[in-house]
Design an enzyme around this catalytic site. Sequence first.
Site, short mmCIF file in Angstrom:
data_model
loop_
_atom_site.label_atom_id
_atom_site.label_comp_id
_atom_site.label_asym_id
_atom_site.label_seq_id
_atom_site.Cartn_x
_atom_site.Cartn_y
_atom_site.Cartn_z
N ARG A 295 0.84 -1.20 0.00
CA ARG A 295 0.00 0.00 0.00
C ARG A 295 0.87 1.25 0.00
O ARG A 295 0.57 2.25 -0.66
CB ARG A 295 -0.94 0.00 1.22
CG ARG A 295 -1.64 1.34 1.42
CD ARG A 295 -2.76 1.29 2.45
NE ARG A 295 -2.47 0.49 3.62
CZ ARG A 295 -1.70 0.88 4.65
NH1 ARG A 295 -1.10 2.07 4.63
NH2 ARG A 295 -1.51 0.09 5.69
N TYR B 287 -18.19 15.90 -14.67
CA TYR B 287 -18.59 14.49 -14.60
C TYR B 287 -19.58 14.28 -13.46
O TYR B 287 -19.42 14.83 -12.38
CB TYR B 287 -17.33 13.65 -14.42
CG TYR B 287 -17.55 12.24 -13.95
CD1 TYR B 287 -18.42 11.37 -14.64
CD2 TYR B 287 -16.90 11.75 -12.82
CE1 TYR B 287 -18.62 10.08 -14.21
CE2 TYR B 287 -17.10 10.45 -12.39
CZ TYR B 287 -17.96 9.62 -13.08
OH TYR B 287 -18.17 8.34 -12.64
N ASP C 299 -9.14 18.48 -14.08
CA ASP C 299 -9.47 17.11 -14.48
C ASP C 299 -9.19 17.02 -15.98
O ASP C 299 -9.91 17.59 -16.80
CB ASP C 299 -10.94 16.81 -14.17
CG ASP C 299 -11.33 15.37 -14.50
OD1 ASP C 299 -10.64 14.73 -15.32
OD2 ASP C 299 -12.33 14.89 -13.95
N LYS D 128 -10.03 5.90 -18.53
CA LYS D 128 -10.39 6.37 -19.86
C LYS D 128 -9.18 6.33 -20.80
O LYS D 128 -8.57 5.28 -20.96
CB LYS D 128 -11.01 7.76 -19.76
CG LYS D 128 -12.03 7.94 -18.61
CD LYS D 128 -13.13 6.91 -18.56
CE LYS D 128 -14.27 7.27 -17.62
NZ LYS D 128 -13.96 7.24 -16.18
#
Length: 406
Positions: free
Chosen positions: A64, A116, A190, A215
């Site tokens: 992690r 979004y 973004d 994406k």
Amino acid sequence: MESNSQKDHTNGFQSPFKSFATSALHVGQEAEQWKSMAVVPPISLSTTFKQFGPGEHAGFEYSRSGNPTRNCLEKAVAAVDGAKYSLALASGLAATMTIAHMLKCGDNIICMNDVYGGTNRYFRRVASEMGLEVSFVDCTKLDCLKAAIKPNTKLVWVETPTNPTMKVIDIKGCADVVHAHNKDIIVVVDNTFMSAYFQRPLALGADICMYSATKYMNGHSDVVMGLVSMNRDDLYERLKFLQNAIGAVPSPFDCYLCNRGLKTLHLRMKQHFINAVAVAKFLEADPRVDKVVFPGLPSHPQYELMKRQCTGCPGMITFYIKGDLTNATAFLRNLKLFALAESLGGYESLAEHPAIMTHASVPEEEREVLGISDTLIRLSIGIEDVEDIIVDLDQALKAAHPQIKN
């Protein structure tokens, strides 16, 4: 050699970023970092790493906190973003959440009003309920942005082009307005729709560039991931801490896949652009279509701005079909090559209905103001043969409007 017709669509846009493909292929991928001298970075699945002695390790303790495969991806992303640092998170919204965790209760976030649906939902129904104050503002109008800045404003969140109405925001203009007011306000862009290949927000004054790497950055519709890039040491240290402390990290396998996807980003984006221009021109000339919104067309109101701050356009097209919801539904149901599906930016062509699908969580009255109507359709143009894409759109439009001859 590219033909003149292939080059026409890029006229007026900024020149491609120097050595982009070379950086994507080689930065962070050095074979010398592995004892095996593997040319392709291996997938490091181990959750923990042996130490020489208590607190004496070879750079990794727990997956992690840091992972060799993730490191390779983060270095490559930083390089293509023109950034000093990059961090990989479990999803685009995990990246949004991690960035928001830099703030404290009572701080104000200014968010572009057309974003979004998941971003809108997170800020409206999660962040605001945890004590953050969120103002939704039309950041295409710099005067509105300037007027919205408050003493407690700590972060400005913009998305360009916007999802789904394809508004284009002046990144440098926004950054200049915000930082002139207070240089400590963090400007986040973004960059999901554009990818690193077509737009570098950090070079235009933004403090953080973020992506849903699901994406275009990955580009194969097989990874859910988020990315954040930055140049400031303080932002990197804080976000690196939060990446570990919150723990919203991607798996090593997903990092491997995204790292591989980056290697063809420049090739894919060029073809998305070529195909999207051809499709947009087809739709704009079609009598069954009311309006096409594509920043790569001269008809887009911010076409000149797009050319000033970008090297090209992605494959995202929004259009309004003539008629009502019945016609929009008929069009979407009759597509054959296109998949009716959420998401975008993969090699395959996708179509969706924002008001019912990706932006259903946005209140209806706000959708109406933003222009997200029942006749709005969003296309993610893939890299199939463009003739086949247009044939599919044509037959679906014919099914939606049999009485209108093209």
